[in-house]
Design a protein around this motif. Structure first.
Motif, short mmCIF file in Angstrom:
data_model
loop_
_atom_site.label_atom_id
_atom_site.label_comp_id
_atom_site.label_asym_id
_atom_site.label_seq_id
_atom_site.Cartn_x
_atom_site.Cartn_y
_atom_site.Cartn_z
N PRO A 31 0.10 -1.40 0.35
CA PRO A 31 -0.10 -0.13 0.24
C PRO A 31 0.96 1.27 0.12
CG PRO A 31 0.24 -0.97 1.95
CD PRO A 31 0.60 -2.31 1.25
N PRO A 32 0.29 2.68 -0.11
CA PRO A 32 0.50 3.64 -0.65
C PRO A 32 1.89 3.56 1.02
CG PRO A 32 -1.07 4.07 -1.01
CD PRO A 32 -0.66 2.43 -1.02
N GLN A 33 2.61 5.10 1.60
CA GLN A 33 3.32 5.19 2.67
C GLN A 33 2.16 5.95 2.73
OE1 GLN A 33 5.67 3.57 4.26
NE2 GLN A 33 5.76 2.28 2.88
N PRO A 34 1.60 6.10 4.32
CA PRO A 34 1.03 7.08 4.59
C PRO A 34 1.77 8.11 5.13
CG PRO A 34 1.39 5.55 6.85
CD PRO A 34 2.28 4.75 5.09
N ARG A 35 0.89 9.22 5.39
CA ARG A 35 2.07 10.59 4.65
C ARG A 35 1.69 11.28 6.21
NH1 ARG A 35 -0.84 14.50 0.86
NH2 ARG A 35 -1.77 13.32 -0.72
N ARG A 36 3.05 11.43 6.78
CA ARG A 36 2.86 11.73 8.13
C ARG A 36 3.43 13.78 8.10
NH1 ARG A 36 6.91 10.89 12.32
NH2 ARG A 36 6.86 12.30 14.05
N ILE A 37 2.47 14.22 9.06
CA ILE A 37 2.07 15.84 8.93
C ILE A 37 2.51 16.81 10.19
CG2 ILE A 37 0.42 18.02 8.74
CD1 ILE A 37 -1.41 16.07 6.77
N ASP A 38 3.50 17.30 10.19
CA ASP A 38 4.26 17.49 11.66
C ASP A 38 3.51 18.69 11.47
OD1 ASP A 38 5.89 15.23 11.49
OD2 ASP A 38 7.29 16.67 10.70
N PHE A 39 2.44 18.74 12.91
CA PHE A 39 2.20 19.94 13.50
C PHE A 39 2.44 20.47 14.43
CE2 PHE A 39 -1.79 17.71 11.63
CZ PHE A 39 -1.58 19.25 10.56
N PRO A 40 2.58 21.68 15.11
CA PRO A 40 3.05 21.85 16.25
C PRO A 40 2.10 20.96 17.56
CG PRO A 40 1.96 24.55 15.20
CD PRO A 40 1.74 22.81 14.61
N PRO A 41 3.21 21.74 17.96
CA PRO A 41 3.00 20.30 19.58
C PRO A 41 1.57 20.87 20.55
CG PRO A 41 4.80 21.08 20.19
CD PRO A 41 4.56 21.49 18.78
N THR A 42 0.29 21.22 20.48
CA THR A 42 -0.24 22.44 20.93
C THR A 42 -1.83 20.73 20.86
OG1 THR A 42 -1.08 23.54 18.42
CG2 THR A 42 0.48 24.60 20.33
N ARG A 43 -2.58 21.05 22.07
CA ARG A 43 -3.51 20.40 22.26
C ARG A 43 -4.29 20.55 21.21
NH1 ARG A 43 -4.52 16.98 26.80
NH2 ARG A 43 -2.37 17.12 28.13
N LEU A 45 -4.39 21.28 18.05
CA LEU A 45 -4.27 21.05 16.43
C LEU A 45 -4.25 19.36 16.81
CD1 LEU A 45 -1.32 23.28 15.75
CD2 LEU A 45 -3.88 23.42 14.64
N PHE A 46 -3.66 18.59 18.04
CA PHE A 46 -3.97 17.27 18.26
C PHE A 46 -5.47 16.64 18.12
CE2 PHE A 46 -0.30 16.71 20.27
CZ PHE A 46 0.88 16.63 19.84
N GLN A 47 -6.39 17.25 18.57
CA GLN A 47 -7.96 16.55 18.19
C GLN A 47 -8.62 17.24 16.11
OE1 GLN A 47 -9.83 19.14 21.01
NE2 GLN A 47 -8.57 18.46 22.49
N ILE A 48 -7.44 18.15 15.32
CA ILE A 48 -7.96 18.43 14.22
C ILE A 48 -7.79 16.92 13.56
CG2 ILE A 48 -7.62 19.66 12.55
CD1 ILE A 48 -6.85 22.08 14.57
N LYS A 49 -8.63 16.85 12.76
CA LYS A 49 -8.27 15.53 11.96
C LYS A 49 -7.73 15.82 10.64
CE LYS A 49 -11.57 11.91 13.79
NZ LYS A 49 -12.67 10.90 12.93
N PRO A 50 -7.28 15.14 10.12
CA PRO A 50 -6.58 16.36 9.02
C PRO A 50 -8.00 15.88 7.23
CG PRO A 50 -5.28 14.16 8.97
CD PRO A 50 -6.08 14.21 10.40
N LYS A 51 -7.38 16.51 6.74
CA LYS A 51 -8.33 16.53 5.31
C LYS A 51 -8.19 15.85 4.47
CE LYS A 51 -9.17 21.96 5.64
NZ LYS A 51 -9.29 22.78 4.85
N GLU A 52 -7.17 15.23 4.39
CA GLU A 52 -7.05 14.31 3.76
C GLU A 52 -5.98 12.96 4.58
OE1 GLU A 52 -4.28 14.97 0.13
OE2 GLU A 52 -5.54 16.61 -0.66
N GLU A 53 -6.76 11.84 3.85
CA GLU A 53 -6.31 10.68 4.70
C GLU A 53 -5.82 9.81 3.49
OE1 GLU A 53 -9.50 8.82 6.08
OE2 GLU A 53 -9.67 10.20 8.14
N THR A 54 -5.33 8.63 3.89
CA THR A 54 -4.53 7.87 2.58
C THR A 54 -4.83 6.50 2.82
OG1 THR A 54 -2.48 8.93 4.25
CG2 THR A 54 -1.91 6.76 2.48
N PRO A 55 -5.32 6.13 1.66
CA PRO A 55 -6.37 5.01 1.44
C PRO A 55 -5.58 4.14 1.69
CG PRO A 55 -5.40 5.70 -0.29
CD PRO A 55 -4.98 6.79 0.44
N GLN A 56 -5.58 2.34 2.87
CA GLN A 56 -4.89 1.40 2.42
C GLN A 56 -4.13 0.71 1.33
OE1 GLN A 56 -7.74 -0.74 6.34
NE2 GLN A 56 -6.35 -0.38 6.77
N LYS A 57 -4.98 0.41 0.83
CA LYS A 57 -4.58 0.42 -0.78
C LYS A 57 -4.70 1.61 -1.91
CE LYS A 57 -8.62 -2.42 -1.78
NZ LYS A 57 -9.16 -3.33 -1.82
#
Length: 184
Positions: A31-43, A45-57
């Motif tokens: 499967p394609p590699q999941p994207r890693r998006i670095d966010f500033p470590p604030t609480r 921003l941890f609760q925000i879901k990314p707009k684009e998700e990487t498919p499993q296949k």
């Protein structure tokens, strides 16, 4: 190739097409590699879901596109030739040339004679016998001769002012292919 005037300069490269199912299997397996998006470590921003998700296949259309591209690369590497030149023929069999020499052929007579002369030159190089068969003379006996003798006869040929009945050639052609021929 199935009646098409298509040849390949490197036909063994077409064996690479056998790897297409393996390539398909690898593309489906990994499967394609999941994207890693670095966010500033604030609480917050941890609760925000990314707009684009990487498919499993891998999506089917992307797999199909990749396989098509791989197939096209393999076909291009094989060197496709539309109407391959006569020089690619490596037969040692005698050469029979059926020449249409009626008035319709007069328009392209020079091109026909150049092509016939090229074929005879190749036959002469390969020490092959040649049968020059003008369609305007269906009663002529079809026999093989040396390429140099056939070239002399070819130089003497001219288009005839009358129409040729092509069906008249079936009988002498059929008779010549049934009887055993000698190459010299």
């Amino acid at each position: 190739m199935m009646g098409l005037p298509l040849g390949f300069a490197q036909p063994l490269v077409l064996l690479g097409l056998l790897s297409i199912p393996v390539l398909w299997w690898l593309l489906r397996l990994i499967p394609p590699q999941p994207r890693r998006i670095d966010f500033p470590p604030t609480r917050l921003l941890f609760q925000i879901k990314p707009k684009e998700e990487t498919p499993q296949k891998t999506p089917w259309w992307l797999t199909l596109l990749r396989l098509t591209l791989a197939t096209l690369v393999i076909l291009a590497a094989a060197g496709p030739l539309w109407n391959p030149p006569v020089e690619t023929a490596t037969s040692r069999a005698p050469l029979a040339l059926l020449i249409d020499d009626d008035f319709v052929a007069a328009g392209s007579w020079d091109a026909r004679m150049r092509m016939t002369d090229d074929l005879m030159a190749r036959a002469e190089t390969d020490n092959r016998a040649v049968a020059l068969i003008p369609m305007s003379d269906p009663s002529r006996d079809i026999s093989f001769e040396t390429a140099s003798a056939a070239r002399v006869r070819l130089k003497q040929m001219k288009p005839k002012p009358n129409a040729v009945t092509r069906a008249d050639m079936l009988v002498p052609l059929g008779a010549s292919w049934r009887r055993p021929t000698t190459s010299r």
